[in-house]
Design a protein around this motif. Structure first.
Motif, PDB file in Angstrom:
ATOM      1  N   THR A  41      -3.054  -1.819   3.172  1.00 53.85           N
ATOM      2  CA  THR A  41      -3.836  -1.875   4.440  1.00 53.85           C
ATOM      3  C   THR A  41      -3.941  -3.428   4.569  1.00 53.85           C
ATOM      4  O   THR A  41      -3.834  -3.668   5.733  1.00 53.85           O
ATOM      5  CB  THR A  41      -5.253  -1.412   4.163  1.00 53.85           C
ATOM      6  OG1 THR A  41      -5.225   0.022   3.891  1.00 53.85           O
ATOM      7  CG2 THR A  41      -6.081  -1.492   5.190  1.00 53.85           C
ATOM      8  N   PHE A  42      -4.123  -4.260   3.558  1.00 53.43           N
ATOM      9  CA  PHE A  42      -4.192  -5.780   3.793  1.00 53.43           C
ATOM     10  C   PHE A  42      -2.953  -6.376   4.445  1.00 53.43           C
ATOM     11  O   PHE A  42      -2.941  -6.968   5.259  1.00 53.43           O
ATOM     12  CB  PHE A  42      -4.527  -6.348   2.633  1.00 53.43           C
ATOM     13  CG  PHE A  42      -4.547  -7.933   2.596  1.00 53.43           C
ATOM     14  CD1 PHE A  42      -5.347  -8.771   3.187  1.00 53.43           C
ATOM     15  CD2 PHE A  42      -3.357  -8.454   2.085  1.00 53.43           C
ATOM     16  CE1 PHE A  42      -5.296 -10.023   3.347  1.00 53.43           C
ATOM     17  CE2 PHE A  42      -3.153 -10.000   2.080  1.00 53.43           C
ATOM     18  CZ  PHE A  42      -4.077 -10.668   2.692  1.00 53.43           C
ATOM     19  N   ILE A  43      -1.780  -5.826   3.849  1.00 56.10           N
ATOM     20  CA  ILE A  43      -0.337  -6.298   4.308  1.00 56.10           C
ATOM     21  C   ILE A  43      -0.117  -5.845   5.931  1.00 56.10           C
ATOM     22  O   ILE A  43       0.268  -6.693   6.699  1.00 56.10           O
ATOM     23  CB  ILE A  43       0.705  -5.719   3.469  1.00 56.10           C
ATOM     24  CG1 ILE A  43       0.662  -6.491   2.131  1.00 56.10           C
ATOM     25  CG2 ILE A  43       1.941  -5.993   3.934  1.00 56.10           C
ATOM     26  CD1 ILE A  43       0.974  -7.790   1.827  1.00 56.10           C
ATOM     27  N   LEU A  44      -0.442  -4.353   6.111  1.00 58.19           N
ATOM     28  CA  LEU A  44      -0.363  -3.973   7.361  1.00 58.19           C
ATOM     29  C   LEU A  44      -0.960  -5.000   8.319  1.00 58.19           C
ATOM     30  O   LEU A  44      -0.470  -4.938   9.551  1.00 58.19           O
ATOM     31  CB  LEU A  44      -0.496  -2.603   7.251  1.00 58.19           C
ATOM     32  CG  LEU A  44       0.353  -1.734   6.582  1.00 58.19           C
ATOM     33  CD1 LEU A  44      -0.182  -0.058   6.499  1.00 58.19           C
ATOM     34  CD2 LEU A  44       1.751  -1.611   7.099  1.00 58.19           C
ATOM     35  N   LYS A  45      -2.332  -5.143   8.262  1.00 61.07           N
ATOM     36  CA  LYS A  45      -3.338  -5.910   9.019  1.00 61.07           C
ATOM     37  C   LYS A  45      -2.715  -7.177   9.214  1.00 61.07           C
ATOM     38  O   LYS A  45      -2.707  -7.795  10.286  1.00 61.07           O
ATOM     39  CB  LYS A  45      -4.498  -5.920   8.671  1.00 61.07           C
ATOM     40  CG  LYS A  45      -5.775  -6.497   9.493  1.00 61.07           C
ATOM     41  CD  LYS A  45      -6.917  -6.429   8.899  1.00 61.07           C
ATOM     42  CE  LYS A  45      -8.050  -7.155   9.736  1.00 61.07           C
ATOM     43  NZ  LYS A  45      -9.453  -7.022   9.312  1.00 61.07           N
ATOM     44  N   ARG A  46      -2.487  -8.068   8.254  1.00 64.34           N
ATOM     45  CA  ARG A  46      -1.945  -9.406   8.143  1.00 64.34           C
ATOM     46  C   ARG A  46      -0.632  -9.523   8.812  1.00 64.34           C
ATOM     47  O   ARG A  46      -0.454 -10.430   9.710  1.00 64.34           O
ATOM     48  CB  ARG A  46      -1.835 -10.052   6.904  1.00 64.34           C
ATOM     49  CG  ARG A  46      -1.809 -11.437   6.546  1.00 64.34           C
ATOM     50  CD  ARG A  46      -1.913 -11.926   5.042  1.00 64.34           C
ATOM     51  NE  ARG A  46      -1.592 -13.357   5.321  1.00 64.34           N
ATOM     52  CZ  ARG A  46      -2.467 -14.428   5.555  1.00 64.34           C
ATOM     53  NH1 ARG A  46      -3.950 -14.122   5.886  1.00 64.34           N
ATOM     54  NH2 ARG A  46      -2.138 -15.540   5.449  1.00 64.34           N
ATOM     55  N   TYR A  47       0.351  -8.943   8.586  1.00 63.13           N
ATOM     56  CA  TYR A  47       1.650  -9.133   8.985  1.00 63.13           C
ATOM     57  C   TYR A  47       2.210  -7.898  10.173  1.00 63.13           C
ATOM     58  O   TYR A  47       3.032  -8.258  10.892  1.00 63.13           O
ATOM     59  CB  TYR A  47       2.620  -8.902   7.989  1.00 63.13           C
ATOM     60  CG  TYR A  47       2.242  -9.870   6.704  1.00 63.13           C
ATOM     61  CD1 TYR A  47       2.441 -11.345   7.078  1.00 63.13           C
ATOM     62  CD2 TYR A  47       1.860  -9.288   5.533  1.00 63.13           C
ATOM     63  CE1 TYR A  47       2.260 -12.124   5.966  1.00 63.13           C
ATOM     64  CE2 TYR A  47       1.512 -10.505   4.599  1.00 63.13           C
ATOM     65  CZ  TYR A  47       1.631 -11.705   4.827  1.00 63.13           C
ATOM     66  OH  TYR A  47       1.319 -12.498   3.804  1.00 63.13           O
TER      67      TYR A  47
END
Length: 705
Positions: A41-47
């Motif tokens: 979820t962090f990856i999808l939000k950040r990138y």
């Protein structure tokens, strides 16, 4: 008997694994998946600029492709019962059991593909199928179907937790109540963090691992095992088993024939009950809603065909291995046969795995049951959350609720529902109600709403009273048929009697078919409707501008947040109309093949499999499971390869300092053909109307070139 009654005394067997393994899998693996989803979820939000809005939590942005839709369907439909109950019916009835189970539960997914397309076409902004019912008929039918929908989710959730906890207890000795309460913990954690998107991604991981283990089981039993090792060896042992204890109702008492009286009764019960658990389970509508419009049909067809191999080959492998090996000292109940209590509790598969592979088999079984329970439970959590939040809270309690408030309520519902189901499961455990009993009973309770639910999206003539009253009247008829038949058959109303085949058959068939009478009668009494489908199109999405504002993002740039232009909507509707025509033909042909053309000639002739025929039967199953692995295991990776490569590239740039997050977002916007800064305005300053105009100009330029 297909039910869950404890007709014999349960034989105590020593667990193959210690309790530490059980707690390690349930708590440790649950925590691992939760942390993994937090990271994703962090990856999808950040990138990828994905933001956890109320829309994203409940619909995954409506952009999921066919490969992931297929794997999500497979994972959601692979309950603990899929693996445990199918192996149990194989143990009872022989080779007919797996095919009766698989074909009787695949056609619903294939037929649902048509409803999925109709839902996308008629109500593109819906969050649940219940919203569609309210948009068409108003409050009364909406409340009726909400009750039936929640009953469906509750029954399915109970089956998952009751069946899973019984298996964990049998394999590790972990206390059943501890397993009941701990199983949902990790699921709740990653569902809270990632919503439906996290559920779909973990569905793919679970499906991948599940298929690998099933392939290992099949190749061990039919190729490499020192105790079995070939279809020929299994065949010989099945012939001996039939001679020692012939199957009552099977042709010549054989385990190697499709002509099985009790198996055919189970087939009917299975078909009826599973119509309810697909057509009334909001989880399947969630997958349809989450799918990109052009991917809904191929996703459901792919999922249905790939799922078929799972119960068919799993049961053909583990159910038959249980029959073949129960006279071996390796088998947990040796020298006794498995008691009906253990079969109904779903213990054929774990016992066969222990006999076949020892502790490794027990560990593999524990893993796939954990995967099946948690992945399907996550789907149920989102399904119930979306019903309570959108159909109850936003509709009747707080219509003006903000996106932030809707997310908060979704989280509250997920936690509350998980606690409710665990506590209910404990009550069932103390009452002696098993997974098998729940499985065959569910059709009696819910199937009277199947036909009306399907007609809501497919027939403009259905009136409000036919929609609201036929499920309730059908339920009354089904309960009477079920209990009266039980009283007549056994003279008592015990768990054992009500769970037997004939009462369940009567109740299930009455539930599914009674609306065939009630709907026409109520249509004649109250008149045929002339619905124009417009109110469904008026269903609106949640307002998530407050969530986007707090995150410093423009909602129009969040995946799934942009409103479609009129031109895009018209193009989408054109594709969906074409898909609707294709789905009706394709699903009819596949249903005919799986229900009639394949099993019925074998049933009618009473053919007892020869050794070469049985070998071919097994080989086809193994080939099919490999194709399923390609379809829902590898194909989603191929389909999402560009996004995966691009995201990995962004992560590398960020880690090495080559580009910051803002530069990555600019690259992402240019990759999508968007203008990052125009006319002195940033994307966040532009209104949705300005963006729609710009979007039209960009597309017109592409078309003219």
């Amino acid at each position: 008997m297909a039910g869950g009654a404890d007709t014999t005394v349960k034989i105590e067997t020593a667990p193959a694994l210690n309790q530490g393994v059980g707690y390690g899998i349930v708590i440790g693996l649950g925590a691992l998946f939760a942390l993994g989803m937090i990271f994703v979820t962090f990856i999808l939000k950040r990138y990828n600029r994905e933001l956890q809005t109320s829309e994203m939590f409940n619909t995954a942005g409506r952009t999921v492709k066919s490969g992931l839709v297929g794997s999500a369907v497979v994972s959601s439909w692979t309950w603990a019962a899929t693996l445990l109950q199918s192996s149990g019916v194989c143990y009872r009835y022989g080779v007919s059991g797996p095919l009766w189970y698989a074909s009787g539960a695949t056609v619903q997914i294939l037929l649902f593909a048509t409803l999925a397309i109709e839902l996308k076409r008629r109500a593109p902004n819906a969050h649940t199928y219940l919203e569609v019912i309210r948009a068409r008929f108003g409050t009364l039918p909406h409340i009726v179907f909400m009750i039936f929908g929640l009953m469906t989710n509750i029954l399915v959730s109970l089956m998952l937790i009751v069946g899973g906890s019984a298996t964990i207890n049998a394999l590790t000795g972990m206390h059943t109540i501890a397993a009941i309460y701990l199983l949902p913990v990790g699921v709740v954690a990653y569902t809270l963090v990632g919503g439906l998107k996290a559920t779909i991604l973990t569905d793919w991981i679970h499906t991948f691992i599940l298929l690998v283990i099933i392939i290992v089981f099949a190749l061990t039993a039919y190729a490499s095992s020192e105790v079995l090792g070939s279809p020929s060896a299994v065949y010989d042992l099945l012939v001996k088993a039939a001679a020692a204890h012939p199957v009552d109702g099977n042709h010549e008492g054989s385990y190697l024939t499709m002509r099985s009286r009790e198996g055919a009764i189970f087939f009917v019960i299975n078909i009826v009950g599973n119509f309810g658990t697909v057509f009334l389970d909001n989880g399947y509508y969630n997958k349809a809603i989450a799918a990109s419009p052009v991917h809904a049909l191929p996703g459901y067809i792919l999922g249905g065909l790939c799922w078929f191999a799972i119960p068919w080959l799993t049961a053909t492998t583990m159910g038959l291995s249980g029959l073949a090996l129960e006279n071996s000292p390796r088998f947990p109940t040796y020298p006794n046969r498995m008691p009906e209590a253990d079969v109904s509790a779903g213990l054929v598969l774990p016992y066969a795995a222990v006999a076949l592979l020892g502790k490794g088999g027990a560990a593999a079984t524990l893993l796939i049951i954990f995967m099946a329970v948690t992945s399907a439970t996550s789907s149920q959590l989102i399904a119930v959350s979306s019903i309570i939040v959108y159909d109850l809270y936003r509709t009747y309690i707080k219509p003006e609720a903000s996106g932030k408030r809707l997310i908060y309520m979704s989280h509250v519902v997920v936690c509350t529902y998980a606690l409710f189901i665990a506590s209910f499961s404990v009550g069932l455990w103390y009452a002696g109600i098993s997974m098998g009993y729940l499985y065959v009973m569910m059709g009696v309770i819910i199937s009277s709403a199947v036909l009306p639910a399907a007609l809501v999206l497919t027939w403009s003539g259905l009136n409000k009273w036919a929609a609201a009253l036929s499920p309730v009247l059908g339920l009354c008829v089904a309960l009477v048929a079920w209990l009266v038949t039980a009283k007549k058959e056994c003279g008592e109303m015990s768990v054992a009697c009500t769970g037997s085949n004939m009462p369940m058959l009567a109740g299930n068939v009455a539930a599914l078919l009674s609306p065939v009478v009630f709907v026409p009668v109520l249509t004649l009494v109250f008149g045929k409707a002339k619905y124009d489908w417009k109110s469904m199109m008026a269903i609106s999405r949640g307002d998530d501008h407050d969530v986007a504002g707090e995150a410093g993002m423009d909602l129009e740039e969040v995946p799934g947040g942009r409103e479609e232009t009129k031109r895009e909507m018209e193009e989408e509707q054109k594709k969906l109309r074409r898909a609707s025509k294709i789905s009706k033909t394709m699903t009819a042909v596949l249903t005919l093949a799986l229900l009639i053309l394949w099993p019925m000639p074998l049933y009618g002739t009473g053919y007892i499999f020869s050794k070469p025929f049985f070998t071919g039967w097994v080989v086809v199953g193994i080939i099919w499971i490999f194709l399923s692995f390609i379809g829902v295991g590898l194909f989603p990776i191929y389909e999402g390869r560009e996004t995966l490569i691009r995201t990995c590239k962004y992560i590398w740039w960020d880690i090495t300092g080559k580009k910051g997050v803002k530069a990555i977002h600019a690259d992402q916007a240019s990759h999508a053909g968007e203008v990052v800064v125009t006319e002195g305005k940033t994307p966040g300053d532009q209104t949705p109307e300005e963006k729609s105009v710009k979007g039209e100009k960009v597309r017109e330029g592409v078309d003219s070139s």
